[in-house]
Design an enzyme around this catalytic site. Structure first.
Site, PDB file in Angstrom:
ATOM      1  CB  CYS B 349     -14.203 -30.982   1.296  1.00 15.92           C
ATOM      2  SG  CYS B 349     -12.722 -31.881   1.690  1.00 15.92           S
ATOM      3  CG  HIS B 393     -12.697 -32.592  -2.817  1.00 17.45           C
ATOM      4  ND1 HIS B 393     -12.938 -31.558  -1.956  1.00 17.45           N
ATOM      5  CD2 HIS B 393     -13.690 -32.554  -3.751  1.00 17.45           C
ATOM      6  CE1 HIS B 393     -14.024 -30.916  -2.347  1.00 17.45           C
ATOM      7  NE2 HIS B 393     -14.504 -31.506  -3.434  1.00 17.45           N
ATOM      8  CG  ASP B 410     -17.672 -30.906  -4.728  1.00 12.12           C
ATOM      9  OD1 ASP B 410     -17.830 -30.781  -3.488  1.00 12.12           O
ATOM     10  OD2 ASP B 410     -16.557 -30.846  -5.284  1.00 12.12           O
TER      11      ASP B 410
END
Lengths: 323, 600
Positions: B349, B393, B410
């Site tokens: 991520c 994250h 995202d």
């Protein structure tokens, strides 16, 4: 003469109150208990500083155990009954043993109780006593014991104040109480000096007075009378169920001795003189001789046997002469 | 001997000093204590040495709690204290009348008495917030968690961690997983490799909330960092913290203890910044780095796409090209973003968030990286949400101007949608998740394991909340539950003493009331028996003992002989043989002894 105390327990019955006096029980942390308390303070400060819950928990657990330990130590002595009595006479230098009875009048077991004279006295490097210790005191049972006390000088030895204490269960607290004990032990003079008996009595003509009853030749038996020496009992006859008979001996060689204060003049020191007399008495008893004792203020008539021996030695033990 | 002791002592002290460079502090202090405790055992001679060793043992148990306070460890330490207490009992057991079990039983008995007192002290002892004289530097160490700088790999290393980051209790239903973005540090500046935050500033925002507020309580594990995590955007700062211009929650002091805080948040909102400088910061690009990526974004812009379309384009780029979501991306050598975008296309991520932010900035859209956690697992046993370190994250927020303000984008969800909707567990291979070795990795054992670990975590959470987290606030809450309201320290101390006194009174009553048997009870009853005898014409003499009395009385009244003999025998047993257990029987027998005046 029995004396008794009960620790911190109101007695309801009048009959026990007469002889048993109620004693206050004291309690204070031991040296280890004080160190433990100090440690608790350090632990609490650590817990606060680190705001650590489990550290708090441990500190509080130990603090609670400390308090609970105090209650248990106190309970370990509460309601205990202590009785003492006079000790059997001993010679100076021997250990007097005061008989002791400890009774647990409660329903729970008690543990690890120590009883000893107080304050502590030393003889040389050694303690004057070893305390009496009891490890497991069962309810209702009578626990016998002795307080041994080392003796030094003749006379009446009193243990004086006794202390009963216990640090059970954790040793962080000591509960204790005192018993002012007026029991005593008669201490005879230490037998010392020449083993040779004085060769003469006060009246040399009557030196061989005991023709009829002596220690040499057997001349027959007679019925037992109270006061006869146990040594002269005809045990074989007794075993044959002929009754208690006393053996009689002709006394040609038997001497009647007189132990006179004057005989020991050459020793000078009063205590040595008394020791010499004590030794003679012992030897005379061992040999079964009859003897009398004459001290400046007391005369003990001729005789022989345990009670005579005790009477003579007692006179020596309690004699009071300025040097 | 003294010389030997001094040498050993010197070795101990100097070796601790050489190892730690200090004699104070947690680690050095504990090491010293362990060594001294061990040495003490070697020189035990007198009674005092036993006690000192046991006391050192207590201190060691205490210091152990500075490292670990979990429930199993605490229970284990409880047993250790019990054993130490039992050894104190054995020092004081003159004549060794107990065996090991006996001593442990006695220690356990003391424990039972001590526990209520302990609980009272624990609940009522006034707590102060904060240390008395400051914590040593090493009070906290080895804590992992989100940092406020991001380099490639800094988040993926957390994925292997099973540690709990925080737990959340919602006041109401728990929102769906895809909405659970836990906001941490917001990163603005990059040098081409590392991302760092902006200088915190007062918020200058206009926020329109389009949904209802979600109220929740977070219990954050110690992070040793000075920020808190909130669900998306919080409406207000939590206690002891403040909101920054990019909606982080910053604390004055770093979080060294497990901390509990109330928050309310919105997951549907419009956030407009009123600070033009801020937008300039959100366009910063690292000098000569990432030329290819920047080129790509500019080509989109030159196609004449709007901001929204460029965002769509970028996300679909990740989605439609062959990008992989992986924990173990290849190592990037020169320009990590360009290599990721055009060569390996494998990343985690943080790679996606960084690359996406660069793309946006290159296209002239202000953007920033937000780090934190995403998702969490609902514990059905305790009805709360657990967020693990592996839920770490990173995502991006882009500025859409008046047309929406700051909006979350995202990029990871474009590559691996299940990461956001079903959590990290579904996005990663099974082997990564915490089924312990030895258990078959099939559905059944996974479920079983999950159930067990949920239950365990629920217990653990209670433990953390109520025992380990019992601080001033908890204490206040507890007291208010009792209807006592807010007590001051002095009142609390008085309450503590009063409660202890009451508890001690109860304990002492239990200990002392039943312990003493009046042995004269037997005598009292026997006197009663004698009165009954004389009432029916049997003369009683003071000088006569029970045995003689029984013989004589039995001759006189043959009809009563049996019961007279029985009573006298029981009396002898109780009073002279100390068999107190027959006391009740004696009483019973005498109660039943009701002779008629005359025989027959």
């Amino acid at each position: 003469m029995t004396e008794a105390i009960i620790l911190e327990q109101k007695s309801t019955s009048a009959s026990t109150n007469r002889s048993v006096s109620n004693k206050r029980l004291y309690i204070f942390p031991t040296q280890h208990g004080l160190i433990f308390a100090l440690m608790l303070i350090v632990m609490l400060m650590g817990s606060v500083n680190y705001t650590n819950s489990m550290a708090y928990m441990l500190t509080f657990l130990l603090a609670s155990l400390y308090i609970v330990c105090m209650l248990h130590t106190y309970r370990n002595l509460k309601g205990m009954v202590l009785k003492t009595n006079n000790a059997k006479p001993v010679f100076a230098g021997e250990t007097a043993e005061f008989p002791l009875i400890l009774i647990n009048r409660t329903t729970t077991d008690r543990h690890s109780v120590v009883i000893h004279p107080w304050p502590k006295k030393r003889i040389g490097k050694r303690m004057q006593y070893r305390g009496a210790e009891y490890s497991n005191i069962v309810p209702g049972e009578i626990h016998k014991g002795t307080i041994p006390v080392m003796t030094q000088v003749r006379g009446r030895l009193r243990p004086g104040r006794l202390r009963i204490y216990s640090t059970y269960p954790l040793g962080l607290f000591r509960a204790w109480s005192y018993m002012d004990c007026s029991n005593y032990c008669l201490v005879y003079p230490k037998p010392e000096g020449s083993t040779e008996l004085p060769q003469y009595s006060q009246d040399p003509t009557r030196d061989h007075y005991g023709e009829q009853i002596g220690a040499d030749d057997f001349i027959g038996v007679r019925q037992y009378k109270p006061g006869d020496s146990i040594k002269n009992i005809d045990w074989k006859a007794l075993a044959k169920e002929q009754g208690v008979l006393i053996k009689r001996f002709s006394g040609s060689g038997a001497r009647q001795l007189l132990f006179h204060w004057g005989h020991t003049k050459h020793l000078g020191d009063n205590e040595k003189r008394l020791s010499q007399l004590a030794l003679w008495i012992i030897i005379a008893e061992q040999e079964g001789l009859r003897y009398s004792l004459e001290l400046p203020d007391i005369k003990i008539p001729i005789g022989n046997g345990d009670s005579h021996r005790h009477q003579s030695l007692r006179a020596l033990a309690l004699a009071e002469y300025g040097n | 001997m003294l010389f030997f002791r001094m040498v050993v002592g010197g070795i101990v002290f100097s070796s601790v000093f050489i190892t730690y460079g200090t004699m104070v502090g947690r680690d050095a202090g504990v090491t010293l204590l362990v060594l001294l405790g061990g040495m003490k055992l070697l020189e035990i001679k007198a009674e005092r040495d036993y006690f000192i060793s046991v006391f050192i043992g207590f201190l060691l148990i205490l210091t152990n709690f500075f490292y670990l306070q979990t429930l199993p460890i605490s229970l284990y330490m409880g047993v250790a204290v019990l054993v130490l207490i039992a050894s104190l009992v054995s020092f004081n057991d003159r004549g060794a009348s107990f065996n090991l079990t006996g001593r442990i039983k006695i220690a356990a008995k003391l424990y039972v008495y001590a526990i209520p007192l302990m609980l009272i002290m624990f609940l009522l002892f006034p707590r102060v917030s904060g240390p008395l004289w400051g914590l040593p530097k090493d009070a906290q160490s080895g804590i992992s968690g989100i940092d406020d700088e991001m380099i490639p790999g800094s988040i993926s290393e957390l994925i292997l961690s099973d540690e709990v980051a925080f737990r959340v209790e919602f006041d109401g239903p728990i929102p769906e997983r895809s909405k659970l973005y836990w906001r941490g540090p917001v990163l603005w500046h990059t040098d081409g490799f590392k991302w760092v935050p902006d200088i915190p500033d007062e918020p200058d925002l206009t926020v329109n909330y389009n949904s209802q507020a979600l109220n929740y309580i977070v219990t954050l594990e110690p992070t040793d960092k000075n920020w808190l995590f909130s669900l998306d955007i919080p409406s207000q700062a939590a206690e002891n913290s403040r909101l920054t211009h990019d909606l982080q929650l910053r604390t004055q002091r770093s979080v060294t203890n497990r901390t509990r805080y109330d928050l309310s948040s919105y997951v549907d909102y419009e956030m407009h910044s009123n600070d033009p400088e801020e937008l300039q910061d959100a366009l910063q690009l690292p000098g000569r780095y990432h030329p290819k990526t920047i080129e790509l974004a500019r080509s989109w812009r030159s196609e004449g796409l709007s901001d929204r379309e460029i965002i769509e384009r970028a996300l679909s780029h990740f989605n439609q090209e062959t990008f992989y979501y992986t924990l173990t991306p290849p190592i990037f050598i020169n320009d990590n973003i360009d290599e990721f975008m055009f060569e390996s296309r494998q990343g985690f991520c943080e790679h996606y968030a960084a690359a996406f932010t660069i793309l946006m900035r290159a296209a002239g859209i202000p953007a920033r990286v937000v780090t934190g956690y995403q998702g969490g697992i609902i514990n059905p046993v305790g009805q709360y949400l657990i967020v693990y370190q592996r839920d770490a994250h990173a995502w991006t927020e882009v500025w859409l101007g008046d047309d929406g303000g700051w909006v979350r984008a995202d990029p990871t969800s474009a590559v691996s949608p299940s990461r956001v909707t079903q959590g990290i567990e579904s996005a990663l291979p099974d082997t990564l998740i915490n089924v312990p070795p030895g258990l078959f990795n099939n559905g059944f054992s996974r479920d079983l394991w999950e159930n067990m670990s949920n239950t365990f975590d629920a217990i653990n959470n209670r433990w953390n909340q109520w025992v380990l987290g019992y601080d001033r606030n908890r204490q206040r809450f507890f007291l208010s539950q009792l209807g006592l309201g807010d007590l001051r320290r002095k009142e609390l101390m008085i309450g503590l003493v009063v409660m202890l006194a009451i508890c001690l009174a109860v304990i002492s009553y239990g200990m002392f009331s039943r312990t003493t048997v009046n042995t004269d009870k037997a005598k009292t009853w026997f006197e009663n028996f004698k009165r009954r005898l004389s009432a029916c014409g049997i003369q009683v003499y003071d000088y006569e003992g029970p045995q003689d009395l029984a013989i004589r009385a039995a001759k006189q009244r043959r009809d009563l002989a049996k019961s007279i003999n029985e009573i006298c025998q029981t009396y002898i047993n109780v009073r002279y043989k100390g068999q107190l257990e027959f006391l009740d029987q004696l009483e019973h027998q005498i109660r039943l002894f009701k002779p008629a005046k005359n025989p027959g």
